[in-house]
Design an enzyme around this catalytic site. Structure first.
Site, PDB file in Angstrom:
ATOM      1  N   MET A 141       0.850  -1.189   0.000  1.00 24.73           N
ATOM      2  CA  MET A 141       0.000   0.000   0.000  1.00 24.73           C
ATOM      3  C   MET A 141       0.889   1.243   0.000  1.00 24.73           C
ATOM      4  O   MET A 141       0.442   2.333   0.384  1.00 24.73           O
ATOM      5  CB  MET A 141      -0.931  -0.012   1.206  1.00 24.73           C
ATOM      6  N   HIS A 144       9.794  -3.575   2.840  1.00 26.27           N
ATOM      7  CA  HIS A 144       9.253  -3.827   1.490  1.00 26.27           C
ATOM      8  C   HIS A 144      10.403  -4.106   0.512  1.00 26.27           C
ATOM      9  O   HIS A 144      10.313  -4.995  -0.329  1.00 26.27           O
ATOM     10  CB  HIS A 144       8.486  -2.602   0.973  1.00 26.27           C
TER      11      HIS A 144
END
Ligand code: PAF
Length: 280
Positions: free
Chosen positions: A30, A37
């Site tokens: 998101m 990430h």
């Protein structure tokens, strides 16, 4: 890095790559990217895959409109970070692109979704699964990477893939931590320096619980942890749970369990909701 906003353009590109024999590693996010990430993207690259990262703040998984409104959006910085790890493809769709028709899907993950995050964030997992299922349908990855920080999410995604008979291998990756131990999270952006310092109690409790699990009973451990997590008046503990790592059901006897056990915490630090977990 190639950037796509529409399903049709992304499909064209990925179809060509598939025909050339490439396999696809997918990292759904998101945005508000951090090193956690990036480690997932690096992992896909190490596995010799075309790395496809999606950034989509999914409205259907937020049960609180303010949480959705305040969710950090940092697309320019995200692109720079993705380029720094030579991510191959970014998919950055609009809400209309992801949900062109009214949503009719409803998933039932049984007892996996009634505990912990499922109990505190009604409808969250159905919304999460709806978007992950849609993204899987669009990207058609061979592998998909998820962080263990959202361990319940990871378990439910594995279940989703089974239920939908999707030919996708789900890879869970270890949580990355900031110096001191706070689990990396997009939400950490919202923490004041004092809250960031106070948030250390979460990982400290988990690591100490791992040690104490050798000598304490589950009940003793739970009371100790809850006590430890409720001393700061500016934080609010939602849950501390000791659960089976597969079924996610609470464990009452640490010695009797045959599968792995994890401890899970959700706590609000000021206005920021943080979660973390660790294998005991
Ligand atoms: O973990 C997240 O960031 C989200 O829940 C996900 C998997 C990208 C679905 O919106």
């Amino acid at each position: 890095m190639l950037k796509f906003e529409t399903v049709i353009d992304l499909n064209d590109h990925l179809e060509k790559l598939r025909k050339e024999g490439f396999k696809i590693g997918f990292i759904p996010t998101m945005g508000a990217l951090h090193k956690g990430h990036l480690s997932l993207i690096n992992r896909a690259k190490e596995d010799n895959l075309i790395s496809v990262c999606s950034i989509f703040v999914n409205p259907t998984q937020f049960n609180n409109p303010d949480d959705l409104k305040n969710y950090p959006r940092t697309i320019e910085a995200d692109i720079t970070l993705l380029e720094s790890v030579t991510c191959d493809v970014l998919f950055f769709p609009s809400v209309r692109e992801i949900y062109p028709h009214p949503i009719k899907t409803f998933f039932n993950f049984g007892r996996l979704e009634t505990v912990m995050e499922g109990a505190f964030r009604k409808g969250h997992f159905n919304g999460m699964a709806t978007v992950v299922n849609r993204l899987f349908e669009i990207v058609k990855p061979d592998f998909a990477y998820f962080g263990e920080k959202d361990f319940q999410q990871l378990t439910i995604v594995k279940m989703l893939v089974k239920m939908q008979s999707l030919p996708i291998k789900i890879i869970g990756c270890e949580t990355l931590r900031e110096e001191g131990g706070v689990a990396m999270s997009s939400r950490n952006i919202h923490l004041s320096p004092k809250e960031r310092e106070d948030a250390l109690i979460i990982s400290q409790t988990l690591f100490k619980a791992k040690e104490l699990a050798k000598t304490m009973t589950a009940q003793e451990l739970k009371s100790w942890a809850i006590n430890n997590l409720t001393t700061n008046p500016s934080s609010e503990l939602e849950y501390f749970e000791i659960a089976d790592a597969e079924t996610l059901q609470p464990i009452s006897n640490l010695k009797a369990s045959t599968s792995k056990i994890r401890a899970f915490i959700a706590l609000k630090m000021g206005k920021t909701r943080l979660i973390d977990n660790l294998e005991l």
